[in-house]
Design an enzyme around this catalytic site. Structure first.
Site, PDB file in Angstrom:
ATOM      1  N   PRO A  35       0.796  -1.220   0.000  1.00  5.93           N
ATOM      2  CA  PRO A  35       0.000   0.000   0.000  1.00  5.93           C
ATOM      3  C   PRO A  35       0.834   1.278   0.000  1.00  5.93           C
ATOM      4  O   PRO A  35       1.886   1.349   0.618  1.00  5.93           O
ATOM      5  CB  PRO A  35      -0.837  -0.104   1.278  1.00  5.93           C
ATOM      6  CG  PRO A  35      -0.166  -1.127   2.119  1.00  5.93           C
ATOM      7  CD  PRO A  35       0.566  -2.038   1.196  1.00  5.93           C
ATOM      8  N   ASN A  36       0.312   2.237  -0.739  1.00  2.95           N
ATOM      9  CA  ASN A  36       0.850   3.595  -0.867  1.00  2.95           C
ATOM     10  C   ASN A  36       2.125   3.691  -1.692  1.00  2.95           C
ATOM     11  O   ASN A  36       2.595   4.798  -1.953  1.00  2.95           O
ATOM     12  CB  ASN A  36       1.063   4.239   0.517  1.00  2.95           C
ATOM     13  CG  ASN A  36      -0.231   4.386   1.266  1.00  2.95           C
ATOM     14  OD1 ASN A  36      -1.201   4.916   0.734  1.00  2.95           O
ATOM     15  ND2 ASN A  36      -0.278   3.879   2.485  1.00  2.95           N
ATOM     16  N   ARG A  64       5.123  11.129  -2.399  1.00  3.14           N
ATOM     17  CA  ARG A  64       4.765  10.960  -0.986  1.00  3.14           C
ATOM     18  C   ARG A  64       6.032  10.917  -0.135  1.00  3.14           C
ATOM     19  O   ARG A  64       6.868  10.035  -0.299  1.00  3.14           O
ATOM     20  CB  ARG A  64       3.987   9.660  -0.794  1.00  3.14           C
ATOM     21  CG  ARG A  64       3.674   9.372   0.663  1.00  3.14           C
ATOM     22  CD  ARG A  64       2.948   8.023   0.805  1.00  3.14           C
ATOM     23  NE  ARG A  64       2.930   7.632   2.200  1.00  3.14           N
ATOM     24  CZ  ARG A  64       3.492   6.524   2.674  1.00  3.14           C
ATOM     25  NH1 ARG A  64       4.100   5.673   1.877  1.00  3.14           N
ATOM     26  NH2 ARG A  64       3.427   6.249   3.953  1.00  3.14           N
ATOM     27  N   TYR A  74      11.235   8.438   1.278  1.00  2.00           N
ATOM     28  CA  TYR A  74      11.134   7.391   0.270  1.00  2.00           C
ATOM     29  C   TYR A  74      11.823   7.721  -1.052  1.00  2.00           C
ATOM     30  O   TYR A  74      11.892   6.874  -1.934  1.00  2.00           O
ATOM     31  CB  TYR A  74       9.662   7.062   0.009  1.00  2.00           C
ATOM     32  CG  TYR A  74       8.950   6.600   1.259  1.00  2.00           C
ATOM     33  CD1 TYR A  74       9.272   5.385   1.850  1.00  2.00           C
ATOM     34  CD2 TYR A  74       7.983   7.387   1.862  1.00  2.00           C
ATOM     35  CE1 TYR A  74       8.632   4.971   3.010  1.00  2.00           C
ATOM     36  CE2 TYR A  74       7.342   6.973   3.016  1.00  2.00           C
ATOM     37  CZ  TYR A  74       7.667   5.765   3.585  1.00  2.00           C
ATOM     38  OH  TYR A  74       7.040   5.354   4.728  1.00  2.00           O
ATOM     39  N   ASN A  83       7.819  -5.738  -0.963  1.00  2.00           N
ATOM     40  CA  ASN A  83       7.807  -4.614  -0.043  1.00  2.00           C
ATOM     41  C   ASN A  83       6.361  -4.525   0.442  1.00  2.00           C
ATOM     42  O   ASN A  83       5.521  -3.933  -0.220  1.00  2.00           O
ATOM     43  CB  ASN A  83       8.236  -3.320  -0.721  1.00  2.00           C
ATOM     44  CG  ASN A  83       8.262  -2.153   0.253  1.00  2.00           C
ATOM     45  OD1 ASN A  83       7.679  -2.211   1.330  1.00  2.00           O
ATOM     46  ND2 ASN A  83       8.914  -1.079  -0.149  1.00  2.00           N
ATOM     47  N   ALA A 127       3.092  -0.994   4.899  1.00  5.41           N
ATOM     48  CA  ALA A 127       2.479  -1.028   6.227  1.00  5.41           C
ATOM     49  C   ALA A 127       2.024  -2.421   6.636  1.00  5.41           C
ATOM     50  O   ALA A 127       1.960  -2.728   7.831  1.00  5.41           O
ATOM     51  CB  ALA A 127       1.304  -0.053   6.290  1.00  5.41           C
ATOM     52  N   GLU A 155      12.503  -9.638   1.389  1.00  2.36           N
ATOM     53  CA  GLU A 155      11.722  -8.498   1.877  1.00  2.36           C
ATOM     54  C   GLU A 155      12.537  -7.229   1.667  1.00  2.36           C
ATOM     55  O   GLU A 155      13.723  -7.186   1.995  1.00  2.36           O
ATOM     56  CB  GLU A 155      11.431  -8.713   3.364  1.00  2.36           C
ATOM     57  CG  GLU A 155      10.667  -7.612   4.028  1.00  2.36           C
ATOM     58  CD  GLU A 155      10.450  -7.888   5.515  1.00  2.36           C
ATOM     59  OE1 GLU A 155       9.924  -6.982   6.188  1.00  2.36           O
ATOM     60  OE2 GLU A 155      10.811  -8.977   6.016  1.00  2.36           O
ATOM     61  N   HIS A 189      12.564  -2.848   2.038  1.00  4.05           N
ATOM     62  CA  HIS A 189      12.000  -1.596   2.550  1.00  4.05           C
ATOM     63  C   HIS A 189      12.885  -0.452   2.086  1.00  4.05           C
ATOM     64  O   HIS A 189      14.119  -0.537   2.191  1.00  4.05           O
ATOM     65  CB  HIS A 189      11.917  -1.604   4.078  1.00  4.05           C
ATOM     66  CG  HIS A 189      11.024  -2.682   4.584  1.00  4.05           C
ATOM     67  ND1 HIS A 189       9.656  -2.587   4.516  1.00  4.05           N
ATOM     68  CD2 HIS A 189      11.303  -3.887   5.109  1.00  4.05           C
ATOM     69  CE1 HIS A 189       9.129  -3.699   4.996  1.00  4.05           C
ATOM     70  NE2 HIS A 189      10.110  -4.515   5.361  1.00  4.05           N
ATOM     71  N   ARG A 210      13.001   4.282  12.533  1.00  8.68           N
ATOM     72  CA  ARG A 210      11.698   4.950  12.535  1.00  8.68           C
ATOM     73  C   ARG A 210      10.901   4.575  13.783  1.00  8.68           C
ATOM     74  O   ARG A 210      11.455   4.049  14.739  1.00  8.68           O
ATOM     75  CB  ARG A 210      10.974   4.597  11.234  1.00  8.68           C
ATOM     76  CG  ARG A 210      11.801   5.068  10.022  1.00  8.68           C
ATOM     77  CD  ARG A 210      11.117   4.909   8.729  1.00  8.68           C
ATOM     78  NE  ARG A 210       9.899   5.719   8.694  1.00  8.68           N
ATOM     79  CZ  ARG A 210       8.938   5.515   7.823  1.00  8.68           C
ATOM     80  NH1 ARG A 210       9.031   4.537   6.929  1.00  8.68           N
ATOM     81  NH2 ARG A 210       7.859   6.272   7.824  1.00  8.68           N
TER      82      ARG A 210
END
Length: 145
Positions: A10-11, A18, A23, A75, A78, A99, A101, A108
């Site tokens: 998502p996103n 964004r 990012y 990825n 969330a 995985e 990110h 974070r």
């Protein structure tokens, strides 16, 4: 042809606009194009997909079990921190799982420090920006099984 599925959660469709300070400014299309080109040089087929919907990501993972996909680069965004369902789908996949990110999740918020997906992943890459996807691709192509 050897197949790799790249899943963006998502996103990630908003990459480049964004929170670019976290990012980066590279778009999802930029990332995907680079993966397609690099994989083709080595005789691999890459399929890149993005969804904001958990169930869609799970459906794609389940389909990869049956279509000859050798590896999944994911990825989960969330969903990393919340989705036992994605973990269960990945546990049913027999190929490699990497995985990725874009940001260093360990620098974070504390809720981002836990990943359900990491319980299944053969490797985890975080904090390298879009280069993390390329590192994951190289890892899969150098040792697919």
């Amino acid at each position: 042809m050897k197949k790799i599925l790249v899943l963006h959660g998502p996103n990630l469709n908003l990459l480049g606009t964004r929170q670019p300070e976290i990012y980066g400014r590279e778009t999802l299309e930029d990332i995907n194009s680079g993966l397609y080109e690099r994989a083709a040089l080595e005789g691999w087929e890459v399929s890149c997909r993005q969804s904001n919907h958990e169930g869609q990501l799970i459906d794609w993972i389940q389909a990869a079990r049956l279509d000859g996909t050798a590896a999944i680069i994911i990825n989960p965004a969330a969903y990393t921190h919340t989705s036992v369902a994605i973990l269960d789908a990945l546990n049913a996949f027999e190929g490699r799982v990497i995985e990725v990110h874009l940001s260093n999740v360990h620098q974070r918020e504390s809720f981002r420090h836990h990943s359900y997906v990491s319980l299944r992943a053969d490797g985890v890459i975080a904090g390298l920006g879009s280069q993390g996807y390329r590192a994951a691709l190289e890892a899969v192509m150098s040792r697919p099984g």
